[in-house]
Design a protein around this motif. Structure first.
Motif, PDB file in Angstrom:
ATOM      1  N   LEU A   1     -17.937  57.597  51.815  1.00  0.00           N
ATOM      2  CA  LEU A   1     -17.557  57.050  53.120  1.00  0.00           C
ATOM      3  C   LEU A   1     -16.055  57.260  53.336  1.00  0.00           C
TER       4      LEU A   1
ATOM      5  N   GLY B   1      -9.951  54.436  55.439  1.00  0.00           N
ATOM      6  CA  GLY B   1     -10.442  53.540  54.388  1.00  0.00           C
ATOM      7  C   GLY B   1     -10.914  52.228  54.991  1.00  0.00           C
TER       8      GLY B   1
ATOM      9  N   ARG C   1     -14.504  50.028  56.874  1.00  0.00           N
ATOM     10  CA  ARG C   1     -15.135  48.759  56.478  1.00  0.00           C
ATOM     11  C   ARG C   1     -15.107  47.736  57.598  1.00  0.00           C
TER      12      ARG C   1
ATOM     13  N   TYR D   1     -14.948  55.190  34.690  1.00  0.00           N
ATOM     14  CA  TYR D   1     -15.644  55.404  35.963  1.00  0.00           C
ATOM     15  C   TYR D   1     -14.904  56.491  36.744  1.00  0.00           C
TER      16      TYR D   1
ATOM     17  N   ASN E   1     -13.743  58.669  39.896  1.00  0.00           N
ATOM     18  CA  ASN E   1     -13.570  58.681  41.353  1.00  0.00           C
ATOM     19  C   ASN E   1     -12.978  60.024  41.763  1.00  0.00           C
TER      20      ASN E   1
ATOM     21  N   SER F   1      -7.605  41.801  51.746  1.00  0.00           N
ATOM     22  CA  SER F   1      -7.638  41.096  53.032  1.00  0.00           C
ATOM     23  C   SER F   1      -8.811  41.557  53.886  1.00  0.00           C
TER      24      SER F   1
ATOM     25  N   MET G   1     -11.606  39.155  55.434  1.00  0.00           N
ATOM     26  CA  MET G   1     -11.727  39.046  56.894  1.00  0.00           C
ATOM     27  C   MET G   1     -13.132  39.399  57.350  1.00  0.00           C
TER      28      MET G   1
HETATM   29  C1  LIG Z   1     -12.552  51.900  41.995  1.00  0.00           C
HETATM   30  C2  LIG Z   1     -12.806  52.369  43.399  1.00  0.00           C
HETATM   31  C3  LIG Z   1     -14.066  52.833  43.747  1.00  0.00           C
HETATM   32  C4  LIG Z   1     -14.313  53.288  45.026  1.00  0.00           C
HETATM   33  N1  LIG Z   1     -15.526  53.835  45.305  1.00  0.00           N
HETATM   34  C5  LIG Z   1     -15.772  54.334  46.535  1.00  0.00           C
HETATM   35  C6  LIG Z   1     -17.019  54.981  46.814  1.00  0.00           C
HETATM   36  O1  LIG Z   1     -17.894  55.123  45.953  1.00  0.00           O
HETATM   37  N2  LIG Z   1     -17.233  55.448  48.069  1.00  0.00           N
HETATM   38  C7  LIG Z   1     -16.301  55.330  49.053  1.00  0.00           C
HETATM   39  O2  LIG Z   1     -16.574  55.764  50.153  1.00  0.00           O
HETATM   40  N3  LIG Z   1     -15.082  54.756  48.806  1.00  0.00           N
HETATM   41  C8  LIG Z   1     -14.801  54.263  47.579  1.00  0.00           C
HETATM   42  N4  LIG Z   1     -13.584  53.692  47.303  1.00  0.00           N
HETATM   43  C9  LIG Z   1     -12.575  53.634  48.347  1.00  0.00           C
HETATM   44  C10 LIG Z   1     -12.412  52.260  48.973  1.00  0.00           C
HETATM   45  O3  LIG Z   1     -13.552  51.886  49.666  1.00  0.00           O
HETATM   46  C11 LIG Z   1     -11.171  52.310  49.849  1.00  0.00           C
HETATM   47  O4  LIG Z   1     -10.078  52.397  48.987  1.00  0.00           O
HETATM   48  C12 LIG Z   1     -11.053  51.102  50.767  1.00  0.00           C
HETATM   49  O5  LIG Z   1     -11.929  51.238  51.843  1.00  0.00           O
HETATM   50  C13 LIG Z   1      -9.623  50.868  51.271  1.00  0.00           C
HETATM   51  O6  LIG Z   1      -9.131  52.013  51.819  1.00  0.00           O
HETATM   52  P1  LIG Z   1      -7.666  52.560  51.449  1.00  0.00           P
HETATM   53  O7  LIG Z   1      -7.544  52.618  49.970  1.00  0.00           O
HETATM   54  O8  LIG Z   1      -7.473  53.809  52.239  1.00  0.00           O
HETATM   55  O9  LIG Z   1      -6.669  51.421  51.928  1.00  0.00           O
HETATM   56  P2  LIG Z   1      -6.115  51.168  53.381  1.00  0.00           P
HETATM   57  O10 LIG Z   1      -7.233  51.180  54.372  1.00  0.00           O
HETATM   58  O11 LIG Z   1      -4.974  52.092  53.647  1.00  0.00           O
HETATM   59  O12 LIG Z   1      -5.564  49.682  53.240  1.00  0.00           O
HETATM   60  C14 LIG Z   1      -4.367  49.377  52.495  1.00  0.00           C
HETATM   61  C15 LIG Z   1      -4.162  47.865  52.489  1.00  0.00           C
HETATM   62  O13 LIG Z   1      -4.009  47.394  53.836  1.00  0.00           O
HETATM   63  C16 LIG Z   1      -4.956  46.366  54.106  1.00  0.00           C
HETATM   64  N5  LIG Z   1      -5.466  46.563  55.477  1.00  0.00           N
HETATM   65  C17 LIG Z   1      -5.876  47.734  56.019  1.00  0.00           C
HETATM   66  N6  LIG Z   1      -6.323  47.535  57.282  1.00  0.00           N
HETATM   67  C18 LIG Z   1      -6.201  46.209  57.521  1.00  0.00           C
HETATM   68  C19 LIG Z   1      -6.536  45.369  58.630  1.00  0.00           C
HETATM   69  N7  LIG Z   1      -7.093  45.864  59.747  1.00  0.00           N
HETATM   70  N8  LIG Z   1      -6.293  44.067  58.511  1.00  0.00           N
HETATM   71  C20 LIG Z   1      -5.737  43.545  57.391  1.00  0.00           C
HETATM   72  N9  LIG Z   1      -5.432  44.274  56.316  1.00  0.00           N
HETATM   73  C21 LIG Z   1      -5.657  45.589  56.371  1.00  0.00           C
HETATM   74  C22 LIG Z   1      -6.083  46.556  53.089  1.00  0.00           C
HETATM   75  O14 LIG Z   1      -6.747  45.341  52.778  1.00  0.00           O
HETATM   76  C23 LIG Z   1      -5.331  47.098  51.902  1.00  0.00           C
HETATM   77  O15 LIG Z   1      -4.829  46.017  51.141  1.00  0.00           O
HETATM   78  C24 LIG Z   1     -13.294  53.245  46.017  1.00  0.00           C
HETATM   79  C25 LIG Z   1     -12.032  52.746  45.675  1.00  0.00           C
HETATM   80  C26 LIG Z   1     -11.782  52.332  44.384  1.00  0.00           C
HETATM   81  C27 LIG Z   1     -10.423  51.847  44.024  1.00  0.00           C
END
Ligand SMILES: Cc1cc2nc3c(=O)[nH]c(=O)nc-3n(C[C@H](O)[C@H](O)[C@H](O)COP(=O)(O)OP(=O)(O)OC[C@H]3O[C@@H](n4cnc5c(N)ncnc54)[C@H](O)[C@@H]3O)c2cc1C
Length: 397
Positions: A129, A135, A139, A220, A222, A385, A389
């Motif tokens: 996803l 990211g 969600r 694991y 990634n 967060s 949320m």
């Molecule tokens: C161990 C691990 C396994 C994973 N496995 C998968 C997988 O199998 N498949 C897959 O698709 N993805 C996977 N992921 C990815 C994971 O789902 C994403 O990292 C996650 O969705 C957050 O995206 P980002 O890292 O780009 O952070 P960002 O979206 O850039 O967010 C950074 C920070 O800002 C905060 N933030 C962002 N937007 C908001 C908002 N609107 N309001 C308040 N706070 C906000 C977030 O909470 C976070 O703390 C994995 C990640 C890890 C670490």
């Protein structure tokens, strides 16, 4: 309420405990210490666990799997995680996606993929996803078409042509089949314009890029996924075109619309880390000497250990309640909340564990170091967060 386990549940718990003690624990720290992310994976332990049923626990019996209930699954995840949280996750990651095949795919898709998954000890599943610039907005999908995933899928006859990238995808470097979310209509919100595809690893035009070097859960894998005119048959569309956001890895989720498998999985796994921390802290406090007596003689250490056990047992009660509720088909709001709670507990328990270990907690003692690095993953996956949320908004809906 009856807190007794059935014979079958107890036997899954015992089998997992034996496997964790005899097979996982002896290799856990050595795999974690391998510096190259791509090399931490060990097929031997996966094959051994698969032969005991730990890879196929969520596949219904009529399809050749174990067809276990949620209580058994929670017990197994906890036992495996007590020896190695990342190896436990490597097994349970397959439960979500094999369940999605059996619950959301057509009979023909099930026939094509489930028997092959069950028969092959090295058949591992994943779901893509996240993308390099999408990211959290996946969600918490909004109404703006510019937000969320960008990977494109365009229909050409009986095929879809996929172009773009995925990032951080669990099991990507070693998986054989993936659920992939792609935009089939970029002019509408992701909720309406995203379609889910089944993509085997040998799909033409699809390849794996780098493997991410994580601080915790090093076993694991990634990885990055790259799609360059990747050709996926229309027969691999899951559900409706434009219907991806409505398909989750959950067994119907909880009443807040959550993903039960993912939520229960993280909470049970955290419980295993807490069990390990409690037992190791107690053992250490009873043997390490300080000021001419064992550390446990210090009142502060007694208070720390008391709190570690208290929080861990509270988490166990919540985890087992969520699993039991769902086995009983009593749908509640608890799965997502238990997952958030597990983040708070695993962080507090691991911090207390470090304190009990004194300077050893900072000296990169390999076990303490791994435990704390693994626990920190929850801040990202289960208690950030966005996760909190999302669950609060579901409660308010
Ligand atoms: C161990 C691990 C396994 C994973 N496995 C998968 C997988 O199998 N498949 C897959 O698709 N993805 C996977 N992921 C990815 C994971 O789902 C994403 O990292 C996650 O969705 C957050 O995206 P980002 O890292 O780009 O952070 P960002 O979206 O850039 O967010 C950074 C920070 O800002 C905060 N933030 C962002 N937007 C908001 C908002 N609107 N309001 C308040 N706070 C906000 C977030 O909470 C976070 O703390 C994995 C990640 C890890 C670490």
């Amino acid at each position: 309420m009856d807190f007794n386990l059935s014979n079958e549940q107890r036997s899954w718990q015992m089998a997992a405990r034996k496997f964790a003690d005899e097979e996982i624990r002896p290799l856990s720290l050595a795999r974690d210490a391998i510096p190259t992310a791509r090399e931490t994976w060990d097929w031997d332990i996966i094959k051994k666990g698969s032969k005991l049923g730990f890879r196929t626990m969520a596949v219904p019996k009529e399809w050749g799997g174990q067809g276990t209930d949620f209580v058994s699954q929670a017990l197994v995840m906890t036992e495996l995680a007590k020896a190695d949280s990342a190896i436990s996750k490597a097994f349970s990651q397959n439960w979500k996606w094999s369940h999605l095949i059996s619950s959301a795919c057509t009979e023909q898709q099930k026939q094509r993929f489930l028997p092959a998954f069950v028969a092959d000890d090295t058949f591992v599943l994943g779901k893509g996803l996240t993308e390099p610039s999408a990211g959290s907005d996946n969600r918490l999908p909004g109404d703006d078409p510019k937000t969320g995933l960008k990977l494109r899928a365009e229909r050409k006859g009986d095929e879809w042509i996929l172009n773009g990238e995925k990032a951080f995808i669990a099991n990507a470097p070693i998986g054989k089949l993936f659920f992939i979310d792609a935009r089939t209509d970029a002019s509408v919100a992701p909720r309406q314009g995203t379609t889910m595809f089944l993509v085997p690893s040998d799909t033409p035009g699809f390849r794996i890029g780098k493997v991410f070097n994580k601080s915790g859960w090093r076993f694991y894998q990634n990885g990055e996924m790259i799609f360059e005119n990747a050709r996926v048959p229309h027969a691999n569309v899951v559900g409706d075109v434009g219907g991806a956001v409505r398909k989750t890895g959950g067994a119907g989720g909880d009443t807040t619309g959550g993903d039960l498998f993912g939520d229960l999985e993280l909470a049970s796994n955290a419980l295993g880390i807490c069990d390990d921390a409690c037992e190791t802290a107690l053992r250490y406090a009873k043997t390490a000497k300080q000021g001419g007596q064992v550390l446990f003689a210090q009142q502060n250490v007694q208070l720390q250990i008391n709190k570690m056990f208290m929080l861990t047992e509270a988490l166990r009660s919540y985890v087992m309640r969520v699993a039991w509720e769902h086995d009983m088909k009593i749908h509640s709001r608890n799965a997502g909340l238990a997952m958030n709670y597990s983040c708070d507990v695993v962080n507090e328990v691991s911090e207390l564990y470090m304190e009990v270990r004194g300077a050893q907690g900072c000296h990169m003692d390999p076990h303490t170091d791994k435990l704390v690095r693994d626990a920190f993953i929850w801040n990202h996956l289960a208690g950030d967060s966005v996760s909190r949320m999302k669950i609060a908004r579901r409660l308010a809906a």
